[in-house]
Every structure is written in C-alpha cells, then in structure tokens.
Design an enzyme around this catalytic site. Structure first.
Site: not given
Ligand code: GRF
Length: 208
Positions: A14, A94, A110, A151
């Site tokens: 991400n 957090l 999420h 969430d």
């Molecule tokens: C992903 O599934 C994201 O939705 C969740 O953490 C997982 C790892 O994401 N929040 P990334 O590859 O480290 O960004």
C-alpha cells in the site's frame, strides 16, 4: 502541499501504491515526508529508502511503556509537520492519546467492506479467511478515519471486489489489494490533499 506520514508494519504494497501515485500524478499536491515502521525488518522500510523517503523504525518494544512509545512517535511525526497520517498495514494498536493528538488526521485502509469482517482480530490474511468461511460473494476494501475504536471511524471510500469460486485466502487478498486497496488509498489521499473530503455528523463524503 499535504505532508503525509505513512505508518507500516509489513510488505508495504500500500505504501508503494502511494509512492507510485505521487510519482505518476494520481496524487497531486501531496508528499510523503516520513515512513515509520514498528518492525525493523519490514520490507516497507526498504521501499521508502529506495524512494528516497525518510524512514524510521520506532518499536514499542524499545520503550518502557505505551506513554514513552507515544512520546517517541509524536516527536518524530511532529518534527516533519505532518498534515495526514496514513495507516497502511500498520499493526500497532494506537492509544487514545495518540488518536486524540491527531484527531481527524489519521486514515486507515482495511481489507473488507466495513462493517463486515472488521474489528479486533480481523487483519491481514485472517480477514480473507473469514470471508471465504462465510461464503460471501462480494468483498472489498475500505478507507476510513481512525477514531479510538478498531475500524470504527467514519468511512471515506469503499470499493467492492468479487469473490470467485476456488479462491484461496492468498489469491483473494491479492485481488483485494490490486482491485481495491491500491486504488482507494491514493484516491482518498488526493481527495484530502484537495480538501474534497467532508465530515458532517460523523459521516464522511468525498465531493467533486
Ligand atoms: C493489507 O492486506 C492491508 O489491507 C492491511 O495490511 C495488509 C498488508 O498491507 N491493512 P501492505 O502490503 O503492508 O501494504
């Protein structure tokens, strides 16, 4: 120029989507000033380094208690004069104090359509395992503001993804990332950078 800090714990796909979106103009008027991971070996830190972005490992294990960890995180983030904190696969819970300090300036991605398959214990692959166990035909991802719950903050943007026969959790996770997460997060950051996200009575809306 929106100053963004990204908090990570794992592979950082991400984070990479945000880095690429800034580079190719999908996100404009924003820059990633800081990446912080709670895990020294998180590949996300390597992605930040490769992109020339300041990156730190601040681990709760290095501090006597939550208050000292919070102090270290707040000091590092405030030093960069950050306008938005993005939780991108960040697995540290957090504290209320941290969330209050940055009220309304923290968003999270999420990997489900909140309020389904979210809350305590729903993270990473576990989300997709539960989705497949339940047999739902549509899942997706959600970007929401972070409040003191898990969430539970106002939903900003969601994108649906089809569950296909024979999906494994890993295959489904990848599809949700590719078709939803990596599109949603840059879109929301760009909307925030251009003041197009409105929050009224706990309901968030993205306006054109
Ligand atoms: C992903 O599934 C994201 O939705 C969740 O953490 C997982 C790892 O994401 N929040 P990334 O590859 O480290 O960004």
């Amino acid at each position: 120029m929106l100053n963004v800090a990204v908090l990570v714990s794992g592979g950082g796909t991400n984070l990479q989507a945000i880095i690429d979106a800034v580079k190719n103009g999908v996100i404009s008027d924003a820059k990633i000033s800081l990446v912080i991971s709670n895990k020294q070996n998180a590949y996300a830190l390597e992605r930040a380094e490769n992109a020339g972005i300041k990156n730190l490992c601040i681990s709760p294990k290095s501090y006597a208690d939550k208050a000292e960890y919070d102090d270290a995180m707040i000091k590092a983030i405030d030093a960069e004069k950050v306008d938005l904190i993005v939780l991108a696969g960040f697995l540290v819970v957090l504290s209320e104090r941290f969330v209050k300090h940055y009220e309304g300036k923290i968003i999270n991605i999420h990997p489900s359509l909140i309020p389904s398959f979210c809350g305590d214990g729903f993270y990473g692959l576990k989300v997709h395992e539960r989705v497949l166990e339940r047999g739902v035909k549509v899942t997706g991802a959600t970007v929401h503001f972070v409040d003191s719950g898990t969430d539970t903050g106002p939903i900003i943007m969601q994108k649906s993804v089809a569950v296909k026969p024979g999906d494994t959790p890993e295959v489904l996770q990848r599809r949700v990332m590719e078709e939803a997460e990596w599109i949603l997060l840059p879109a929301v950051i760009d909307a925030i950078a251009h003041n197009r996200v409105r929050l009224t009575n706990g309901i968030a809306e993205v306006v054109d």
